[in-house]
Design a protein around this motif. Structure first.
Motif, short mmCIF file in Angstrom:
data_model
loop_
_atom_site.label_atom_id
_atom_site.label_comp_id
_atom_site.label_asym_id
_atom_site.label_seq_id
_atom_site.Cartn_x
_atom_site.Cartn_y
_atom_site.Cartn_z
N UNK A 181 0.82 -1.22 0.00
CA UNK A 181 0.00 0.00 0.00
C UNK A 181 0.85 1.27 0.00
N UNK A 182 1.92 1.36 0.80
CA UNK A 182 2.74 2.59 0.73
C UNK A 182 3.35 2.82 -0.65
N UNK A 195 -5.49 -0.04 -5.34
CA UNK A 195 -5.70 0.33 -3.94
C UNK A 195 -7.16 0.15 -3.56
N UNK A 196 -8.07 0.55 -4.43
CA UNK A 196 -9.50 0.38 -4.15
C UNK A 196 -9.85 -1.10 -4.00
N UNK A 197 -9.13 -1.95 -4.68
CA UNK A 197 -9.37 -3.40 -4.64
C UNK A 197 -8.79 -4.04 -3.38
N UNK A 199 -7.95 -1.20 3.99
CA UNK A 199 -6.58 -0.68 4.06
C UNK A 199 -6.23 0.12 2.80
N UNK A 200 -6.65 -0.40 1.66
CA UNK A 200 -6.41 0.31 0.41
C UNK A 200 -7.16 1.62 0.34
N UNK A 201 -8.42 1.60 0.80
CA UNK A 201 -9.20 2.85 0.82
C UNK A 201 -8.59 3.86 1.79
N UNK A 202 -8.06 3.39 2.89
CA UNK A 202 -7.39 4.29 3.83
C UNK A 202 -6.18 4.93 3.15
N UNK A 203 -5.43 4.14 2.39
CA UNK A 203 -4.29 4.68 1.64
C UNK A 203 -4.74 5.72 0.62
N UNK A 204 -5.86 5.46 -0.05
CA UNK A 204 -6.40 6.42 -1.01
C UNK A 204 -6.80 7.73 -0.33
N UNK A 233 -15.65 4.28 -6.82
CA UNK A 233 -15.76 2.93 -7.36
C UNK A 233 -15.62 1.87 -6.26
N UNK A 234 -14.75 2.13 -5.29
CA UNK A 234 -14.53 1.17 -4.20
C UNK A 234 -15.80 0.93 -3.40
#
Length: 144
Positions: free
Chosen positions: A57-58, A79-81, A85-90, A112-113
């Protein structure tokens, strides 16, 4: 002792740069094929998604600031997928986005997520022949 203390952060930074370069190569290798076939970059997304876990993710967040638009789109969609955790990164990347285009890419990925009709990238329907054309990389667990 001081040498060891300064070597560890440098090694971590070098590993992250190396991973960044590896994921960027996956995107670049699959982009041309994607544009010739199904548009957007579904081959790129599938290849990139097959390479990453939450540990990346980073690095994916750093890819959002790349100047190449396809790289930004690919990183945002992957990231959305990657779930919460990916959404937090976004969301973190959105707060630090350097320009309007990058913010737009991230905002669209976040929408989209949360879509009820969203399908995981790996579930995208490809024939076996098409799947063989996807050129990914080794997942982080198998990296040295």
């Amino acid at each position: 002792m001081l040498l060891l203390a300064t070597a560890l952060p440098c090694a971590a930074g070098a590993a992250e740069r190396s991973r960044y370069d590896e994921l960027k190569r996956v995107i670049d290798r699959n982009t041309g094929f994607a544009h010739m076939t199904r548009g957007m970059n579904m081959y790129t997304l599938i290849a990139l998604r097959s390479c990453v876990t939450e540990l990346d993710i980073p690095v994916l967040t750093r890819l959002l600031t790349d100047r190449d638009h396809v790289t930004q789109l690919s990183a945002a969609n992957v990231l959305a997928d990657l779930g919460e955790e990916g959404k937090r990164g976004l969301r973190q990347a959105l707060a630090a986005a350097p320009d309007v285009r990058t913010r737009g890419v991230i905002e669209e990925a976040l929408r989209d997520a949360d879509s009820p009709t969203r399908r995981p990238i790996q579930d995208y329907p490809l024939s076996e022949q098409e799947r063989k054309r996807v050129r990914g990389c080794s997942p982080p667990a198998s990296r040295n």
